[in-house]
Design a protein around this motif. Structure first.
Motif, short mmCIF file in Angstrom:
data_model
loop_
_atom_site.label_atom_id
_atom_site.label_comp_id
_atom_site.label_asym_id
_atom_site.label_seq_id
_atom_site.Cartn_x
_atom_site.Cartn_y
_atom_site.Cartn_z
N PRO A 199 -3.65 0.61 5.91
CA PRO A 199 -3.49 1.19 7.16
C PRO A 199 -1.93 1.66 7.13
CG PRO A 199 -4.71 -0.74 7.65
CD PRO A 199 -4.44 -0.90 6.21
N PRO A 200 -1.95 2.92 7.77
CA PRO A 200 -0.65 3.69 7.70
C PRO A 200 0.73 3.06 8.04
CG PRO A 200 -2.27 5.08 8.39
CD PRO A 200 -2.80 3.67 8.40
N ALA A 201 0.45 2.07 8.92
CA ALA A 201 1.58 1.30 9.44
C ALA A 201 2.58 0.45 8.22
CB ALA A 201 1.23 0.15 10.46
N PHE A 202 1.69 0.31 7.19
CA PHE A 202 2.36 -0.46 5.88
C PHE A 202 2.89 0.41 5.03
CE2 PHE A 202 -0.77 -3.22 7.78
CZ PHE A 202 -0.36 -4.56 7.74
N ARG A 203 2.76 1.94 5.10
CA ARG A 203 3.21 2.63 4.08
C ARG A 203 4.63 2.56 3.55
NH1 ARG A 203 -0.95 3.42 3.58
NH2 ARG A 203 -1.96 5.24 4.46
N TRP A 204 5.39 2.68 4.61
CA TRP A 204 6.90 2.71 4.27
C TRP A 204 7.38 1.49 3.58
CZ3 TRP A 204 10.78 -0.83 5.96
CH2 TRP A 204 10.35 -1.76 6.91
N ILE A 205 6.39 0.42 4.05
CA ILE A 205 7.12 -1.10 3.16
C ILE A 205 6.78 -0.92 1.67
CG2 ILE A 205 6.58 -3.51 3.20
CD1 ILE A 205 5.85 -3.06 6.28
N HIS A 206 5.23 -0.47 1.46
CA HIS A 206 4.85 -0.33 0.22
C HIS A 206 5.55 0.59 -0.88
CE1 HIS A 206 0.64 -2.09 1.94
NE2 HIS A 206 1.91 -3.05 1.74
N PHE A 207 5.87 1.65 -0.10
CA PHE A 207 6.50 2.75 -0.77
C PHE A 207 7.98 2.23 -1.14
CE2 PHE A 207 8.41 7.40 -0.58
CZ PHE A 207 8.16 7.45 -1.87
N GLY A 208 8.58 1.56 -0.37
CA GLY A 208 9.73 0.88 -0.78
C GLY A 208 9.91 0.31 -2.00
N TYR A 209 8.82 -0.63 -2.13
CA TYR A 209 8.80 -1.38 -3.21
C TYR A 209 8.28 -0.55 -4.55
CZ TYR A 209 7.66 -5.75 -5.77
OH TYR A 209 7.96 -6.64 -6.95
N ALA A 210 7.54 0.28 -4.67
CA ALA A 210 7.26 1.21 -5.44
C ALA A 210 8.59 1.99 -6.06
CB ALA A 210 6.13 2.12 -5.19
N ILE A 211 9.31 2.30 -5.32
CA ILE A 211 10.53 3.07 -5.77
C ILE A 211 11.45 2.26 -6.32
CG2 ILE A 211 12.74 4.31 -4.77
CD1 ILE A 211 11.10 5.30 -2.36
N LYS A 212 11.58 0.80 -5.84
CA LYS A 212 12.25 -0.01 -6.46
C LYS A 212 11.76 -0.54 -7.91
CE LYS A 212 13.87 -5.03 -5.79
NZ LYS A 212 13.74 -6.29 -4.94
N LYS A 213 10.61 -0.35 -8.02
CA LYS A 213 10.13 -0.60 -9.38
C LYS A 213 9.77 0.55 -10.36
CE LYS A 213 7.93 -4.03 -10.45
NZ LYS A 213 8.32 -5.22 -10.82
N GLY A 214 10.21 1.80 -9.82
CA GLY A 214 9.88 2.93 -10.84
C GLY A 214 8.51 3.60 -10.68
#
Length: 459
Positions: free
Chosen positions: A130-145
């Protein structure tokens, strides 16, 4: 992308039907990673986070791209049965490309981290929760490159939109490639139409019309929550029903029509006013209206009229149109694909007035597949590719129309962006025992917007 060797797939939902019946921004500061991409024939590994119909279809599209090896190696969801059915469907469709070991199938709220931890920098994470979680998941992806494909909409309120804008800047600094599931922007027929409109084929655009009218779908199922089902999981499972999770039917369904129309105009509306309401449904098991009628206004005074309806027994229409000073265009005629994109020298949609129709340029490829081919080619070729800002802007315009309908007020783009109400604050800490962001009354009914009464812009 001009490689037509892959086979088109009608839609992600159709794939499920046919084979599945079958960190906060502040934590991201660091050194940019200039070479985070898979070169040439290097294997790209994929993690799927959110294993419903959209996620499964997106993973299938990813695995069917051409140009080099690609594998699915990790999956995560909060529902074990959903993850298992997705794995089975993908394994049947894609065979050995699905390399998800049992220990790399994560069923938990923090499973998104565990799934992404299975990847290396330059691999791809798919976000279809669900879109509500998008910013949370995106932040972790950026951290992981990690490179990312995220489904639309990407935000549903002002505070998370601002976070996503900041995250977009961080992802660019790290040279990450990010696709957003507004696949109509990758449709070659719409591209050809857009080029002709910009060349002046129908003059100045004065009016755009968009329709998505059909029977109840997704979250409109009747019935109340089973007494033995966790409230939070019930709402996540039926995320279209709840504004905190998805922005409701408006954001999820209508964003494609809104986005393709604004593309033809090459502008976003500056304000919206709207009508909408519930009719003869009395269950209140979701927070959606049955009908929406929204008038968007652009800076130059041109209008976009959006008509949405989810009611049985009524005329169906899923199309978008552009009207100019010298003629009109069909942007889409019967859904997302095929589009039947065409131009007319008058305001009449008749064959004798037709100036152009897509077809001579070649076959119209499935935009769901093309958007993935474009993303993977950008990753392998290390080309600039980041659709986050446009995805957030399209989401904000959708939220602006939704809020105008739900409050009965005129809402501007700037008001939507700067609205301080956040539907689900603290969502990054959520777990199975957490309370749901919205609760039903004693009779099992959820709060619904009341235009003219509800004016606090929390809808």
């Amino acid at each position: 992308m001009n490689d037509s060797t892959f086979q088109p797939l009608s839609s992600r939902r159709e794939f499920i039907k046919t084979t599945g019946r079958l960190a906060a921004v502040s934590a991201l500061a660091g050194v940019a990673l200039p070479h985070v991409h898979a070169a040439g024939g290097e294997t790209i590994r994929v993690a799927l986070i959110g294993c419903g119909g959209r996620g499964t279809g997106a993973a299938h599209n990813a695995l069917k791209t051409t140009g080099g090896p690609i594998e699915l190696v990790a999956m995560a969801d909060v529902f074990e049965n959903r993850l298992n059915s997705s794995f089975d469907a993908l394994k049947k469709a894609c065979g050995d490309q699905v390399q998800v070991k049992p220990e790399n199938r994560f069923v938990s709220f923090d499973g998104y981290q565990q799934a992404m931890d299975c990847l290396k920098p330059g691999d791809v994470a798919i976000f279809a929760t669900p879109p509500a979680f998008r910013w949370i998941h995106f932040g972790y992806a950026i951290k992981k490159g990690l490179n990312v494909f995220m489904e639309k909409p990407v935000t549903v309120d002002g505070p998370t939109s601002k976070r996503m804008f900041a995250l977009e800047e961080e992802s660019r600094k790290k040279n990450l490639k990010v696709g957003v599931g507004l696949m109509c922007r990758h449709c070659r027929a719409r591209e050809a139409l857009h080029d002709r409109i910009k060349e002046g084929a129908i003059g100045d655009i004065l009016l755009l019309r968009a329709y998505r009218m059909h029977g109840p779908v997704a979250s409109f199922a009747s019935g109340t929550r089973p007494a033995d089902q966790n409230e939070l999981l019930y709402q996540i499972q039926r995320f279209h029903s709840f504004l905190w999770a998805s922005g409701g039917a408006y954001n999820d369904f209508y964003i494609h029509n809104i986005d393709e129309c604004c593309w033809m105009k090459d502008a976003w509306p500056v304000k919206a006013q709207a009508l909408g309401g519930r009719h003869y449904r009395g269950d209140n098991v979701d927070q959606n209206f049955d009908v929406y009628s929204v008038e968007y206004t652009f800076e130059d005074g041109a209008k976009l009229l959006l008509e949405g309806r989810c009611m049985n027994g009524c005329k169906a229409d899923h199309s978008s149109h552009a009207h100019g000073s010298k003629g009109m265009a069909i942007i889409s005629a019967a859904g997302h694909w095929p589009t039947r994109a065409s131009l007319f020298k008058t305001q009449k949609r008749v064959k004798s007035d037709q100036l152009w129709a897509f077809g001579h340029e070649g076959p119209e490829l499935d935009p769901y597949q093309v958007e993935w081919q474009d993303l993977v080619e950008a990753i392998r070729g290390d080309k600039p590719y980041n659709e986050v800002r446009r995805g957030v802007e399209a989401s904000l315009v959708s939220s602006m129309g939704r809020m105008a309908a739900h409050t009965g007020q005129e809402v501007t783009f700037e008001e939507m962006l700067n609205c301080e109400h956040e539907f689900a604050p603290g969502l990054e800490q959520i777990g199975y025992s957490s309370a749901a962001p919205v609760l039903a009354a004693a009779d099992g009914k959820y709060p619904v917007p009341m235009p003219g009464i509800t004016k606090d812009r929390e809808y």
